[in-house]
Design an enzyme around this catalytic site. Sequence first.
Site, PDB file in Angstrom:
ATOM      1  N   ASN A  78      41.901  37.203  35.521  1.00  0.00           N
ATOM      2  CA  ASN A  78      41.376  36.096  34.700  1.00  0.00           C
ATOM      3  C   ASN A  78      42.101  35.954  33.368  1.00  0.00           C
ATOM      4  O   ASN A  78      41.495  35.910  32.305  1.00  0.00           O
ATOM      5  CB  ASN A  78      39.864  36.236  34.490  1.00  0.00           C
ATOM      6  CG  ASN A  78      39.477  37.464  33.701  1.00  0.00           C
ATOM      7  OD1 ASN A  78      40.244  38.424  33.635  1.00  0.00           O
ATOM      8  ND2 ASN A  78      38.296  37.449  33.105  1.00  0.00           N
ATOM      9  N   ASN A 102      28.854  41.808  30.719  1.00  0.00           N
ATOM     10  CA  ASN A 102      28.449  41.172  31.969  1.00  0.00           C
ATOM     11  C   ASN A 102      28.866  42.026  33.163  1.00  0.00           C
ATOM     12  O   ASN A 102      30.050  42.283  33.321  1.00  0.00           O
ATOM     13  CB  ASN A 102      29.103  39.791  32.069  1.00  0.00           C
ATOM     14  CG  ASN A 102      28.464  38.947  33.155  1.00  0.00           C
ATOM     15  OD1 ASN A 102      27.426  39.316  33.706  1.00  0.00           O
ATOM     16  ND2 ASN A 102      29.082  37.828  33.480  1.00  0.00           N
ATOM     17  N   HIS A 153      32.664  40.110  41.797  1.00  0.00           N
ATOM     18  CA  HIS A 153      31.789  40.085  40.623  1.00  0.00           C
ATOM     19  C   HIS A 153      30.494  39.430  41.101  1.00  0.00           C
ATOM     20  O   HIS A 153      30.426  38.211  41.236  1.00  0.00           O
ATOM     21  CB  HIS A 153      32.479  39.290  39.514  1.00  0.00           C
ATOM     22  CG  HIS A 153      31.617  38.976  38.331  1.00  0.00           C
ATOM     23  ND1 HIS A 153      31.930  39.386  37.050  1.00  0.00           N
ATOM     24  CD2 HIS A 153      30.456  38.279  38.218  1.00  0.00           C
ATOM     25  CE1 HIS A 153      30.993  38.951  36.219  1.00  0.00           C
ATOM     26  NE2 HIS A 153      30.092  38.272  36.893  1.00  0.00           N
ATOM     27  N   ARG A 178      44.535  40.954  29.181  1.00  0.00           N
ATOM     28  CA  ARG A 178      44.615  39.736  28.339  1.00  0.00           C
ATOM     29  C   ARG A 178      45.988  39.097  28.233  1.00  0.00           C
ATOM     30  O   ARG A 178      46.127  38.062  27.582  1.00  0.00           O
ATOM     31  CB  ARG A 178      44.083  39.997  26.918  1.00  0.00           C
ATOM     32  CG  ARG A 178      42.680  40.574  26.854  1.00  0.00           C
ATOM     33  CD  ARG A 178      41.661  39.675  27.532  1.00  0.00           C
ATOM     34  NE  ARG A 178      40.292  40.173  27.327  1.00  0.00           N
ATOM     35  CZ  ARG A 178      39.306  39.969  28.180  1.00  0.00           C
ATOM     36  NH1 ARG A 178      39.504  39.280  29.291  1.00  0.00           N
ATOM     37  NH2 ARG A 178      38.101  40.432  27.928  1.00  0.00           N
ATOM     38  N   ASP A 212      37.092  38.031  39.240  1.00  0.00           N
ATOM     39  CA  ASP A 212      36.221  38.673  38.257  1.00  0.00           C
ATOM     40  C   ASP A 212      36.101  37.885  36.954  1.00  0.00           C
ATOM     41  O   ASP A 212      37.075  37.339  36.445  1.00  0.00           O
ATOM     42  CB  ASP A 212      36.697  40.087  37.928  1.00  0.00           C
ATOM     43  CG  ASP A 212      35.710  40.746  36.986  1.00  0.00           C
ATOM     44  OD1 ASP A 212      34.557  40.922  37.382  1.00  0.00           O
ATOM     45  OD2 ASP A 212      36.078  41.035  35.835  1.00  0.00           O
ATOM     46  N   HIS A 257      39.584  48.292  37.317  1.00  0.00           N
ATOM     47  CA  HIS A 257      39.045  47.094  36.666  1.00  0.00           C
ATOM     48  C   HIS A 257      39.379  47.089  35.173  1.00  0.00           C
ATOM     49  O   HIS A 257      38.617  47.576  34.348  1.00  0.00           O
ATOM     50  CB  HIS A 257      37.527  47.110  36.880  1.00  0.00           C
ATOM     51  CG  HIS A 257      36.860  45.808  36.609  1.00  0.00           C
ATOM     52  ND1 HIS A 257      35.823  45.334  37.375  1.00  0.00           N
ATOM     53  CD2 HIS A 257      37.061  44.878  35.650  1.00  0.00           C
ATOM     54  CE1 HIS A 257      35.407  44.179  36.899  1.00  0.00           C
ATOM     55  NE2 HIS A 257      36.145  43.877  35.841  1.00  0.00           N
ATOM     56  N   HIS A 308      40.944  44.576  31.942  1.00  0.00           N
ATOM     57  CA  HIS A 308      41.387  43.260  31.456  1.00  0.00           C
ATOM     58  C   HIS A 308      42.436  43.499  30.372  1.00  0.00           C
ATOM     59  O   HIS A 308      42.137  44.058  29.322  1.00  0.00           O
ATOM     60  CB  HIS A 308      40.202  42.472  30.892  1.00  0.00           C
ATOM     61  CG  HIS A 308      39.163  42.149  31.928  1.00  0.00           C
ATOM     62  ND1 HIS A 308      39.293  41.091  32.799  1.00  0.00           N
ATOM     63  CD2 HIS A 308      38.005  42.769  32.255  1.00  0.00           C
ATOM     64  CE1 HIS A 308      38.235  41.048  33.613  1.00  0.00           C
ATOM     65  NE2 HIS A 308      37.447  42.057  33.306  1.00  0.00           N
ATOM     66  N   ASP A 332      36.076  48.254  33.372  1.00  0.00           N
ATOM     67  CA  ASP A 332      35.850  46.872  32.923  1.00  0.00           C
ATOM     68  C   ASP A 332      36.235  46.735  31.438  1.00  0.00           C
ATOM     69  O   ASP A 332      35.592  45.997  30.684  1.00  0.00           O
ATOM     70  CB  ASP A 332      34.402  46.423  33.169  1.00  0.00           C
ATOM     71  CG  ASP A 332      34.243  44.907  33.103  1.00  0.00           C
ATOM     72  OD1 ASP A 332      35.251  44.201  32.916  1.00  0.00           O
ATOM     73  OD2 ASP A 332      33.095  44.432  33.219  1.00  0.00           O
TER      74      ASP A 332
HETATM   75 ZN   LIG Z   1      33.058  41.156  36.178  1.00  0.00          ZN
END
Ligand SMILES: [Zn+2]
Length: 421
Positions: free
Chosen positions: A86, A273, A173, A56, A146, A52, A54, A300
């Site tokens: 995302n 979150n 999520h 970007r 997510d 997990h 991110h 995350d």
């Molecule tokens: Zn999440």
Amino acid sequence: MGLIITGAKLLGDKTQDLYVDDAGRLVAEAPSGAETLDADGLVALPGLVDLHTHLREPGREDAETILSGSQAAAIGGFTAVLAMANTSPVTDTAEAALRVFDLGREAGLVDVQPVGAVTKGLNGQELAELGLMARSRARVRVFSDDGKCVHDARVMRRALEYVKAFGGVVSQHAQDPTLAGPTACCHEGEISGRLGLPGWPGIAEEVIVARDVMLARHTASRVHIAHVSTAGSVEVLRWAKAQGIDVTAEVTPHHLLLTTDLLEGYDPTFKVNPPLRPAEDVAALRVALADGTIDAVATDHAPHARHDKEHAFVDAAFGMLGLETALAVVRTALPDLSWSDVARVMSSNPARIAGLPDHGSLDVGTPAHIVLVDPDTSVTIDRADSVSLSRNNPWHGRSLTSRVVHTVYAGRVTVRDGALV
Ligand SMILES: [Zn+2]
């Protein structure tokens, strides 16, 4: 060529040299003319795998790029990361997945494995190109919206049915939007009332976890629960696993160590979150990770540009950095966890969940993905030291136990003495 790693304790146990041939694979005998990497007294673990992350890119290269995120991952001892969907545009097509995959190969520091979106544009309604992403060269196996919950049960059911065909998994999520909406940002309880922040109750997570394990049972498919944060979710997972339901789960380093009371100062660095939870939840998460109810630690890692994070608490972006500090946080939160258990929750289990057979072991014949850790040093974290492009580091000023010294990716030293090679 090749590599000889001397003096390391395998999984914290017996001291044994490790040999890597010129193809980057672990072998049983010392290759001739090989470079030597001194690992005297260090613990050798299989390279860490993050379910997990991110990164970007594309879309917010001011916060992180696939290259800078790969660098942060290598510094943290990771040799594979799953890049969440995302981004802008969303990774919801084979082309988008291949772009992430290829940029990862170009960076060449860790395997960057794209996560595919479950629904088009993360709209929660229409399934994305799951099959095309799975059959592409990027071999996408993990699908997630997510940042958003796949809240429509019918859509979740379809997605689970679909990914079954190619051994995929849906990473959920878990946030029921009717119980915890987009502004919810503080654990709901006495503290959210006192601080005047919108509450994010644990039940908003737990109802989705409960629903999704039942959908996994009904479809005989596989679901993964991202960033589990409450004792109630742990209870549901424990029950589901006892029934033989095909569910796995992850917990973040920050949910293993940080608690709700950090929000007292309204510092947006601690806005994440799902939100930080009270000590009782943290204790339940630690027990669940140690006993296998929670399978994996996942960072995350959520870099944010300063202008997105430096706002009043309610307006700031959600998320924290995590790649560089994950191992030390786990070591600090669970000092009694054996090194072989650390390898299980940070490497072999996530590799298995993600379908990455080249990762997760130190067996002869496998690609040499290795992290070498100084087990006992304490390090005070300084956010200025990070190689991430962002500075939303919740560990700034804290002392954490253990330090990643060297990282080896496919037989090549990517980090030496704590610095990128
Ligand atoms: Zn999440």
